[in-house]
Design a protein around this motif. Structure first.
Motif, PDB file in Angstrom:
ATOM      1  N   GLU A  39       0.864  -1.185   0.000  1.00  9.90           N
ATOM      2  CA  GLU A  39       0.000   0.000   0.000  1.00  9.90           C
ATOM      3  C   GLU A  39       0.901   1.234   0.000  1.00  9.90           C
ATOM      4  N   ALA A  82      -3.119  11.285   0.822  1.00  7.58           N
ATOM      5  CA  ALA A  82      -3.846  10.428  -0.114  1.00  7.58           C
ATOM      6  C   ALA A  82      -3.124   9.096  -0.170  1.00  7.58           C
ATOM      7  N   SER A  84      -3.389   4.587  -1.566  1.00 11.83           N
ATOM      8  CA  SER A  84      -4.085   3.495  -2.234  1.00 11.83           C
ATOM      9  C   SER A  84      -5.305   3.061  -1.421  1.00 11.83           C
ATOM     10  N   ARG A  85      -5.223   3.254  -0.121  1.00 14.27           N
ATOM     11  CA  ARG A  85      -6.367   3.149   0.792  1.00 14.27           C
ATOM     12  C   ARG A  85      -6.136   4.135   1.932  1.00 14.27           C
ATOM     13  N   ASP A 135      -7.827  12.157   1.895  1.00 16.70           N
ATOM     14  CA  ASP A 135      -8.434  11.088   1.093  1.00 16.70           C
ATOM     15  C   ASP A 135      -9.483  11.608   0.111  1.00 16.70           C
ATOM     16  N   THR A 136      -9.281  12.832  -0.390  1.00 17.12           N
ATOM     17  CA  THR A 136     -10.189  13.361  -1.404  1.00 17.12           C
ATOM     18  C   THR A 136      -9.591  13.261  -2.802  1.00 17.12           C
ATOM     19  N   GLU A 137      -8.264  13.081  -2.874  1.00 12.68           N
ATOM     20  CA  GLU A 137      -7.591  12.961  -4.166  1.00 12.68           C
ATOM     21  C   GLU A 137      -7.303  11.489  -4.443  1.00 12.68           C
ATOM     22  N   PRO A 138      -7.885  10.912  -5.490  1.00 12.03           N
ATOM     23  CA  PRO A 138      -7.702   9.479  -5.757  1.00 12.03           C
ATOM     24  C   PRO A 138      -6.287   9.156  -6.218  1.00 12.03           C
ATOM     25  N   MET A 139      -5.744   8.075  -5.698  1.00 12.70           N
ATOM     26  CA  MET A 139      -4.458   7.577  -6.178  1.00 12.70           C
ATOM     27  C   MET A 139      -4.726   6.567  -7.285  1.00 12.70           C
ATOM     28  N   GLU A 140      -4.119   6.803  -8.439  1.00 12.26           N
ATOM     29  CA  GLU A 140      -4.312   5.915  -9.591  1.00 12.26           C
ATOM     30  C   GLU A 140      -3.198   4.867  -9.619  1.00 12.26           C
ATOM     31  N   VAL A 149      -0.613  10.384  -7.989  1.00 12.82           N
ATOM     32  CA  VAL A 149      -1.693  11.149  -7.367  1.00 12.82           C
ATOM     33  C   VAL A 149      -1.432  12.621  -7.632  1.00 12.82           C
TER      34      VAL A 149
END
Length: 226
Positions: A39, A82, A84-85, A135-140, A149
């Protein structure tokens, strides 16, 4: 290496027309990313400054005046996390608190009023400004080992040195860490205005008054002609 990370840029220039920017943190891991595997967490922190949070109180139900206040000494001007979880899902609570991973774990010590309501008000203000995000910005994730991110930098982002930490978590333990850095600077007219405001506040104040008076006079002339 179990973790390699980098930034898309290391300098952000703030001009008079600056409306915000973004910065990409990207990298790769040795093992696949996801539940049951590695992670990744990304934490960005900006320069700290003191903040005073005041409570307004009503006098005779007519006038509002400043009441009790809490003074926070070392408040990050920018904080984004931010991953992966979310950190609380992949790390023990003690580890998360020790590393200040999350808004509720920031060591915001204060003097003055001691009510928890002042800390809650500070969190609400900073979240509302867009300078604190959790945790508002998604990690791709691409190809199971590549990640990136995007960190938003709003128009109100403070100038100074920023630190970015990229953490690799495996089996609920931080097993690798990489630190990166970037800087936000005013340039051009914005830099000159800020320099005058800091070094010659009287001159800056007089210039603001003169500019406001000139704008008012021009407005009256235009309306009179109309």
């Amino acid at each position: 290496m179990p973790l390699v990370a980098a930034l898309s840029r290391t300098d952000i220039e703030v001009t008079t027309g600056f409306t915000g920017a973004s910065l990409v943190v990207f990298g790769s891991t040795e093992q696949p990313i996801g539940p049951g595997g590695d992670e990744v967490l990304v934490i960005a922190r900006g320069p700290t400054r003191p903040v005073v949070v005041r409570r307004k109180v009503s006098v005779a139900g007519v006038v509002w005046v400043n009441g009790p206040a809490a003074r926070f000494a070392q408040v990050p001007g920018y904080y984004v996390i931010a991953g992966s979880r979310p950190a609380w899902q992949i790390l023990p609570e003690e580890e998360r608190q020790r590393n200040a991973l999350g808004l509720d774990s920031l060591p915001l010590t204060s003097t003055g009023a001691r009510s928890p309501a002042f800390r809650a008000a500070l969190l609400e203000l900073e979240r509302g400004s867009g300078l604190w995000l959790e945790d508002t910005e998604p990690m791709e994730i691409e190809g199971s080992r590549l990640f990136y991110v995007r960190l938003p930098l709003p128009a109100a982002v403070p100038t100074g040195d920023y630190r970015v930490e990229v953490l690799l978590v495996r089996s609920r333990r931080i097993v690798a860490r990489q630190e990166l850095a970037f800087r936000v600077d005013r340039v051009g007219t914005a830099d000159r205005i800020a320099t005058v405001a800091q070094t010659q506040p009287l001159l800056y104040g007089l210039a603001c008054i003169a500019a406001a008076a000139l704008a008012g006079w021009l407005g009256s002339v235009l309306f009179r002609r109309g």
